[in-house]
Design an enzyme around this catalytic site. Structure first.
Site, PDB file in Angstrom:
ATOM      1  CG  PHE A   1     -10.953  -8.147  -5.905  1.00 43.08           C
ATOM      2  CD1 PHE A   1     -11.914  -9.147  -5.927  1.00 43.08           C
ATOM      3  CD2 PHE A   1     -10.290  -7.837  -7.089  1.00 43.08           C
ATOM      4  CE1 PHE A   1     -12.204  -9.833  -7.108  1.00 43.08           C
ATOM      5  CE2 PHE A   1     -10.578  -8.505  -8.264  1.00 43.08           C
ATOM      6  CZ  PHE A   1     -11.535  -9.512  -8.287  1.00 43.08           C
TER       7      PHE A   1
ATOM      8  CB  ALA B   1     -14.046  -7.506  -9.443  1.00 44.94           C
TER       9      ALA B   1
ATOM     10  CG  ASP C   1     -15.158  -6.149  -1.440  1.00 48.80           C
ATOM     11  OD1 ASP C   1     -13.950  -6.345  -1.256  1.00 48.80           O
ATOM     12  OD2 ASP C   1     -16.041  -7.014  -1.165  1.00 48.80           O
TER      13      ASP C   1
ATOM     14  CG  ASP D   1      -5.336  -7.804  -2.702  1.00 46.28           C
ATOM     15  OD1 ASP D   1      -4.819  -8.912  -2.911  1.00 46.28           O
ATOM     16  OD2 ASP D   1      -5.408  -7.296  -1.556  1.00 46.28           O
TER      17      ASP D   1
ATOM     18  NE  ARG E   1      -3.701  -2.105   2.538  1.00 45.65           N
ATOM     19  CZ  ARG E   1      -3.891  -2.896   3.594  1.00 45.65           C
ATOM     20  NH1 ARG E   1      -3.220  -2.691   4.711  1.00 45.65           N
ATOM     21  NH2 ARG E   1      -4.748  -3.890   3.540  1.00 45.65           N
TER      22      ARG E   1
ATOM     23  CB  CYS F   1      -3.477 -13.827  -1.258  1.00 46.23           C
ATOM     24  SG  CYS F   1      -5.252 -13.939  -1.447  1.00 46.23           S
TER      25      CYS F   1
HETATM   26  N1  SAH Z   1      -7.292  -5.449  -0.999  1.00 44.09           N
HETATM   27  C1  SAH Z   1      -7.890  -5.717   0.282  1.00 44.09           C
HETATM   28  C2  SAH Z   1      -8.056  -7.204   0.576  1.00 44.09           C
HETATM   29  C3  SAH Z   1      -8.846  -7.963  -0.454  1.00 44.09           C
HETATM   30  S1  SAH Z   1      -9.560  -9.431   0.137  1.00 44.09           S
HETATM   31  C4  SAH Z   1      -7.093  -5.029   1.365  1.00 44.09           C
HETATM   32  O1  SAH Z   1      -6.071  -4.415   1.080  1.00 44.09           O
HETATM   33  O2  SAH Z   1      -7.507  -5.105   2.515  1.00 44.09           O
HETATM   34  C5  SAH Z   1     -10.577  -9.872  -1.170  1.00 44.09           C
HETATM   35  C6  SAH Z   1     -11.904  -9.103  -1.256  1.00 44.09           C
HETATM   36  O3  SAH Z   1     -12.526  -9.470  -2.479  1.00 44.09           O
HETATM   37  C7  SAH Z   1     -12.918  -9.418  -0.176  1.00 44.09           C
HETATM   38  O4  SAH Z   1     -13.262  -8.231   0.497  1.00 44.09           O
HETATM   39  C8  SAH Z   1     -14.151  -9.973  -0.909  1.00 44.09           C
HETATM   40  O5  SAH Z   1     -15.380  -9.502  -0.382  1.00 44.09           O
HETATM   41  C9  SAH Z   1     -13.926  -9.425  -2.295  1.00 44.09           C
HETATM   42  N2  SAH Z   1     -14.520 -10.203  -3.405  1.00 44.09           N
HETATM   43  C10 SAH Z   1     -14.600 -11.544  -3.552  1.00 44.09           C
HETATM   44  N3  SAH Z   1     -15.123 -11.870  -4.738  1.00 44.09           N
HETATM   45  C11 SAH Z   1     -15.368 -10.703  -5.396  1.00 44.09           C
HETATM   46  C12 SAH Z   1     -15.892 -10.365  -6.671  1.00 44.09           C
HETATM   47  N4  SAH Z   1     -16.262 -11.310  -7.524  1.00 44.09           N
HETATM   48  N5  SAH Z   1     -15.995  -9.068  -6.997  1.00 44.09           N
HETATM   49  C13 SAH Z   1     -15.624  -8.090  -6.135  1.00 44.09           C
HETATM   50  N6  SAH Z   1     -15.125  -8.346  -4.910  1.00 44.09           N
HETATM   51  C14 SAH Z   1     -14.999  -9.635  -4.539  1.00 44.09           C
END
Ligand code: SAH
Length: 401
Positions: free
Chosen positions: A235, A287, A257, A305, A219, A345
């Site tokens: 995400f 997404a 998200d 992410d 970040r 991840c």
């Molecule tokens: N970048 C974030 C962590 C991401 S965790 C940080 O820095 O804290 C992954 C996230 O993706 C979760 O919040 C989950 O709700 C979201 N997610 C899962 N599938 C998704 C989709 N199809 N479209 C959008 N978001 C999604």
């Protein structure tokens, strides 16, 4: 203590300090003479010995393909202050790594095998340690662990046990009120500080322990790129990248998200840190749909992410398809001269596989793409060199012409 006798030559990985014993390596189990059951109970401590009976290690017995998670090598019992010793060593390492400062009270204290404590994750947020057990053995020792945390870290006033979805049974989501696993009303969330920015951490309702601590340094890198850009944080969860982008001088920031709860947290975090910033837009949306629906290419800094697409080895090909799909969409949609921060991840996808997936995505779109940075997990997620499986977070920063 019961003894697990390994087949001949199966001691080799244990002698090389690999912390897992697979069920296929076991020749037989020798039970203690007064042991009341026909076999060890999941979560119990067991001694591991080679085929001649020589002691190799002590660990937690587990049902499944990983049969023992080793806690200590070359001993046949654990010292009475075992948990305290290991937690103190982990705390020392976080201080050495410079992670604990006035402007940073958010860090991972225990990263499982990376801190020689298989099955245990502890994240610290301001004055709260959130404990997650990924094995029954850790669950059995939760009180000792909580006591050691409260006694070792001066800032820890609250230890919250959150293992409701990481164990083979339903663990209590509330603390059990022993005084060391505290779950009193009002201790459900706090404001924590990461690199001088404030984040609302809700460990009760949030994902995992409430926050993704592992992206802290990535970040910070994003912040250095953000000036003047139209940023799209896909995400976004609690919006870590979004808040850093605003501090870095982004022209606009869009957070996406699929979870509406996550979007509430992003909005709260943006307002808390930058109440006067008027160019933050947030959407609870999928997404893939969101990127598909973009008519014009207005974003020139995109973060991808996604959650772990492959939770298990057998899901690898589906996961790779997911990475190719989302990355090709982003590479297609990003403005000329755009910067893409893209992550995986999934532990089962290694960095070569991930890079190949992103390469394929770029080739499909046919744009010129260069790698500026290769990113990974930070120092509070250490990788035990004898346990390469502990490496899971990888990222690429791409320049798309
Ligand atoms: N970048 C974030 C962590 C991401 S965790 C940080 O820095 O804290 C992954 C996230 O993706 C979760 O919040 C989950 O709700 C979201 N997610 C899962 N599938 C998704 C989709 N199809 N479209 C959008 N978001 C999604």
């Amino acid at each position: 203590m019961n003894t697990i006798i390994l087949k001949p030559r199966k001691e080799e990985s244990v002698l090389r300090f690999h912390p897992w014993v697979f069920s296929g390596a076991i020749a037989k189990i020798v039970l203690d003479s007064h042991y009341p059951h026909a076999q060890p109970q999941e979560g119990e401590l067991v001694r591991v010995a080679d085929s001649t009976g020589k002691t190799l290690a002590v660990g937690h017995w587990q049902v499944g393909s990983i049969a023992v998670r080793i806690l200590a090598f070359g001993v046949d019992s654990l010292p009475s202050d075992f948990w305290k010793q290991r937690i103190a060593a982990a705390w020392q390492l976080r201080q050495v790594s410079g992670l604990v400062r006035e402007d940073n009270d958010t860090f991972r204290l225990i990263h499982g095998e990376g801190d020689f404590l298989p099955g245990l994750v502890v994240d610290v947020y301001h004055d709260t340690a959130v404990v997650q057990a990924h094995s029954v053995g850790i669950h059995v020792h939760r009180h000792e662990i909580a006591r050691a945390l409260a006694e070792t870290l001066p800032q820890v006033k609250n230890v919250y046990y959150k293992s409701d979805d990481t164990l083979p049974f339903k663990a209590p989501i509330e603390g059990d009120k022993t005084g060391y696993l505290i779950g009193k009303a009002g201790d459900e969330a706090c404001w924590a500080t990461e690199n001088g920015l404030q984040f609302r951490i809700d460990w009760v309702r949030g994902q995992k322990t409430g926050f993704f601590v592992d992206q802290r340094e990535n970040r910070l890198l994003l912040e250095h790129y953000a000036k003047g850009h139209d940023v799209l944080n896909m995400f976004c969860y609690t919006g870590g990248f979004s808040v850093y982008a605003i501090r870095g001088g982004a022209k606009s920031v869009t957070s996406v998200d699929v979870s509406a709860k996550a979007i509430d947290l992003v909005n709260a975090n943006v307002v808390r840190n930058f109440p006067d910033f008027t160019a933050h837009y947030s959407y609870a949306a999928d997404a893939f749909d969101f990127l598909n629906e973009q008519k014009e290419n207005k974003y020139d800094l995109i973060i991808l992410d996604p959650p772990a697409f492959a939770k298990h080895r057998d899901a690898i090909s589906n996961a790779l398809r997911g990475y190719r799909r989302i990355n090709s969409k982003a590479i297609e949609k990003i403005q000329h001269g755009g910067i893409l921060f893209t992550f995986s991840c999934s532990q089962a996808i290694d960095k070569e596989m991930f890079r190949l997936a992103v390469f394929t995505a770029a080739a499909q779109v046919g744009r010129k793409v260069r790698i500026l940075h290769q990113l990974h997990q930070p120092a509070d997620h250490p990788i035990n060199i004898y346990h390469p499986e502990g490496e899971y977070l990888k990222g690429l920063v791409l320049y798309v012409e």
